[in-house]
Design a protein around this motif. Structure first.
Motif, mmCIF file in Angstrom:
data_model
loop_
_atom_site.group_PDB
_atom_site.id
_atom_site.type_symbol
_atom_site.label_atom_id
_atom_site.label_comp_id
_atom_site.label_asym_id
_atom_site.label_seq_id
_atom_site.Cartn_x
_atom_site.Cartn_y
_atom_site.Cartn_z
ATOM 1 N N GLN A 129 -7.076 9.098 3.799
ATOM 2 C CA GLN A 129 -6.601 9.694 5.259
ATOM 3 C C GLN A 129 -7.630 8.996 6.389
ATOM 4 N N ASN A 130 -6.915 8.568 6.946
ATOM 5 C CA ASN A 130 -8.052 7.211 8.269
ATOM 6 C C ASN A 130 -7.841 8.179 9.107
ATOM 7 N N VAL A 131 -9.310 7.614 9.454
ATOM 8 C CA VAL A 131 -9.581 8.758 10.440
ATOM 9 C C VAL A 131 -8.795 8.805 12.018
ATOM 10 N N THR A 132 -8.089 7.646 12.071
ATOM 11 C CA THR A 132 -6.922 7.481 13.561
ATOM 12 C C THR A 132 -6.166 8.434 12.643
ATOM 13 N N ASP A 133 -5.942 8.735 12.006
ATOM 14 C CA ASP A 133 -4.553 9.746 11.619
ATOM 15 C C ASP A 133 -4.815 10.760 11.355
ATOM 16 N N SER A 134 -6.317 10.779 11.212
ATOM 17 C CA SER A 134 -6.378 12.144 11.088
ATOM 18 C C SER A 134 -6.794 12.731 12.511
ATOM 19 N N ASN A 135 -7.737 12.227 13.468
ATOM 20 C CA ASN A 135 -7.618 12.289 14.958
ATOM 21 C C ASN A 135 -5.915 12.346 15.804
ATOM 22 N N ILE A 136 -5.293 11.610 15.556
ATOM 23 C CA ILE A 136 -3.778 12.164 15.890
ATOM 24 C C ILE A 136 -3.410 13.299 15.061
ATOM 25 N N ASN A 137 -3.042 13.287 13.692
ATOM 26 C CA ASN A 137 -2.655 14.439 13.370
ATOM 27 C C ASN A 137 -3.150 16.584 13.374
ATOM 28 N N HIS A 138 -4.148 15.730 14.633
ATOM 29 C CA HIS A 138 -5.329 17.532 14.430
ATOM 30 C C HIS A 138 -4.154 17.918 15.791
ATOM 31 N N ARG A 139 -4.173 16.447 16.683
ATOM 32 C CA ARG A 139 -2.980 17.672 17.708
ATOM 33 C C ARG A 139 -1.883 17.772 17.283
ATOM 34 N N THR A 140 -1.231 17.351 16.142
ATOM 35 C CA THR A 140 -0.195 17.121 16.268
ATOM 36 C C THR A 140 0.271 19.022 15.174
ATOM 37 N N HIS A 141 -1.191 19.397 14.548
ATOM 38 C CA HIS A 141 -1.033 19.879 13.334
ATOM 39 C C HIS A 141 0.056 19.564 11.808
ATOM 40 N N LYS A 142 -0.577 17.445 11.730
ATOM 41 C CA LYS A 142 0.222 17.780 10.712
ATOM 42 C C LYS A 142 -0.590 16.582 9.364
ATOM 43 N N ILE A 143 -0.387 16.788 8.147
ATOM 44 C CA ILE A 143 -1.904 15.351 7.862
ATOM 45 C C ILE A 143 -1.386 14.715 6.920
ATOM 46 N N HIS A 144 -0.943 13.787 7.216
ATOM 47 C CA HIS A 144 -0.813 12.798 7.229
ATOM 48 C C HIS A 144 -1.364 11.959 5.977
ATOM 49 N N TRP A 145 -1.190 11.895 4.209
ATOM 50 C CA TRP A 145 -1.992 11.249 3.614
ATOM 51 C C TRP A 145 -1.401 9.710 3.088
ATOM 52 N N ARG A 146 -1.653 8.999 2.614
ATOM 53 C CA ARG A 146 -1.723 7.693 2.508
ATOM 54 C C ARG A 146 -1.937 7.567 0.950
ATOM 55 N N PRO A 147 -0.896 8.140 -0.138
ATOM 56 C CA PRO A 147 -1.693 7.836 -1.269
ATOM 57 C C PRO A 147 -1.493 6.143 -1.932
ATOM 58 N N LEU A 148 -2.477 5.689 -2.977
ATOM 59 C CA LEU A 148 -3.452 5.083 -2.839
ATOM 60 C C LEU A 148 -3.430 4.209 -4.262
ATOM 61 N N PHE A 149 -3.273 5.157 -5.560
ATOM 62 C CA PHE A 149 -2.996 5.411 -7.255
ATOM 63 C C PHE A 149 -3.077 5.935 -8.212
ATOM 64 N N LEU A 150 -1.649 6.260 -8.652
ATOM 65 C CA LEU A 150 -1.260 7.247 -9.953
ATOM 66 C C LEU A 150 -1.863 6.334 -11.055
ATOM 67 N N ASN A 151 -3.007 6.822 -11.313
ATOM 68 C CA ASN A 151 -3.873 6.677 -12.305
ATOM 69 C C ASN A 151 -3.514 4.681 -11.964
ATOM 70 N N ALA A 152 -3.658 4.083 -13.024
ATOM 71 C CA ALA A 152 -3.983 2.506 -12.685
ATOM 72 C C ALA A 152 -2.653 1.862 -11.947
ATOM 73 N N GLN A 153 -1.438 2.112 -11.475
ATOM 74 C CA GLN A 153 0.123 2.052 -10.508
ATOM 75 C C GLN A 153 -1.086 2.705 -9.388
ATOM 76 N N SER A 154 -1.110 1.029 -9.270
ATOM 77 C CA SER A 154 -1.237 0.490 -7.662
ATOM 78 C C SER A 154 0.398 1.540 -6.356
ATOM 79 N N LEU A 155 0.229 2.100 -5.759
ATOM 80 C CA LEU A 155 1.130 2.307 -4.665
ATOM 81 C C LEU A 155 1.481 2.382 -3.290
ATOM 82 N N THR A 156 0.110 1.152 -2.931
ATOM 83 C CA THR A 156 0.272 0.386 -1.914
ATOM 84 C C THR A 156 0.184 -0.970 -2.546
ATOM 85 N N PRO A 157 0.832 -1.963 -3.009
ATOM 86 C CA PRO A 157 0.744 -2.594 -3.631
ATOM 87 C C PRO A 157 0.851 -4.069 -2.704
#
Length: 272
Positions: A60-88
């Motif tokens: 969760q990026n700092v900028t995303d966190s600050n924006i989401n606190h105002r919108t009451h939404k939590i945005h997570w970026r998936p990076l890896f599932l085991n060895a599988q990259s989810l952001t190639p």
């Protein structure tokens, strides 16, 4: 193929639960990284079967966190599932996995996330989560500073010094967001933490400028006790400085010349 589809569905399910219960997370460990350096974050999980272990990394990026606190939404970026990259497209992220046998029935599953050449955009919350029946997660709050420097770069103490001797070492942490957050700097001498409360020979002062936090170590003692390797640490960043005893070569040269002069006088006297 069916197994991978099932794995992906399980991951989506846990990711949804992860977002719903985001406010119930464990306390994040604060980690400081120096801009341009590589940073590794590790998690260890105990399981019975490595083939059944599912571990995900989320960010969760700092900028995303600050924006989401105002919108009451939590945005997570998936990076890896085991060895599988989810952001190639993000080539600065890499994953390493290790498996160690603990006993006959269980193993330790170790996952290490590495960020190369970190910058301020990498600041934020990183979570690794095991999706085994006993759900376990670890969190890291990553902050990026501009630099951590120690000066002078080395100290040489002449072996001719007798009695008490004093040195002064400065550890300078530069951070463009210094006014918004708290930093700690610790000093070590020959792998031992310096505690000014129990050591009457040392004193540590702290000073602040607009973007710098300066920790200054004063050490007064006999040269032999002062010599060694010093380290200042802003976890996990460490900078080292050697304090060495060195003979005064110029003094030795004068002594040699003086001895030669005396020998020449004695020889002349005997010849006379």
């Amino acid at each position: 193929m069916y197994f991978h589809q099932r794995l992906f569905v399980i991951w989506l399910l846990f990711l949804t639960i992860d977002i719903i219960y985001a406010d119930r997370r464990t306390q994040a460990k604060r980690v400081t990284a120096e801009r341009g350096s590589d940073l590794s974050l590790s998690c260890t999980f105990q399981d019975e079967d490595s083939d059944k272990t599912i571990v995900q990394w989320l960010y969760q990026n700092v900028t995303d966190s600050n924006i989401n606190h105002r919108t009451h939404k939590i945005h997570w970026r998936p990076l890896f599932l085991n060895a599988q990259s989810l952001t190639p497209s993000e080539t600065r992220y890499s994953i390493q996995q290790k498996i160690q046998q603990i006993n006959d029935t269980s193993i330790a599953y170790i996952t290490i996330l590495t960020l190369s050449k970190v910058n301020e955009s990498d600041e934020g919350l990183y979570i690794c989560k095991s999706l085994s029946p006993k759900t376990i997660q670890m969190a890291y709050q990553v902050r990026v500073i501009q630099s951590l420097d120690i000066n002078p770069t080395e100290v040489l103490i002449s072996t001719d010094e007798i009695g008490q001797y004093s040195i002064r070492l400065n550890c300078i942490l530069t951070d463009s967001h210094l006014e918004e957050r708290h930093h700690e700097i610790h000093w070590w001498h020959n792998n031992k933490r310096i505690n000014t409360n129990s050591n009457r020979h040392t004193r540590i002062t702290k000073n602040f400028t607009r973007h710098s936090f300066i920790s200054t170590l004063f050490y007064t003692d006999e040269p032999a006790n002062i010599a060694g390797i010093y380290m200042c640490e802003a976890d996990p960043i460490r900078k080292y400085i050697p304090v060495e005893l060195k003979s005064n070569q110029s003094s030795d040269l004068l002594i040699d010349l003086y001895l030669i002069f005396i020998i020449e006088i004695l020889l002349s006297i005997f010849q006379w």
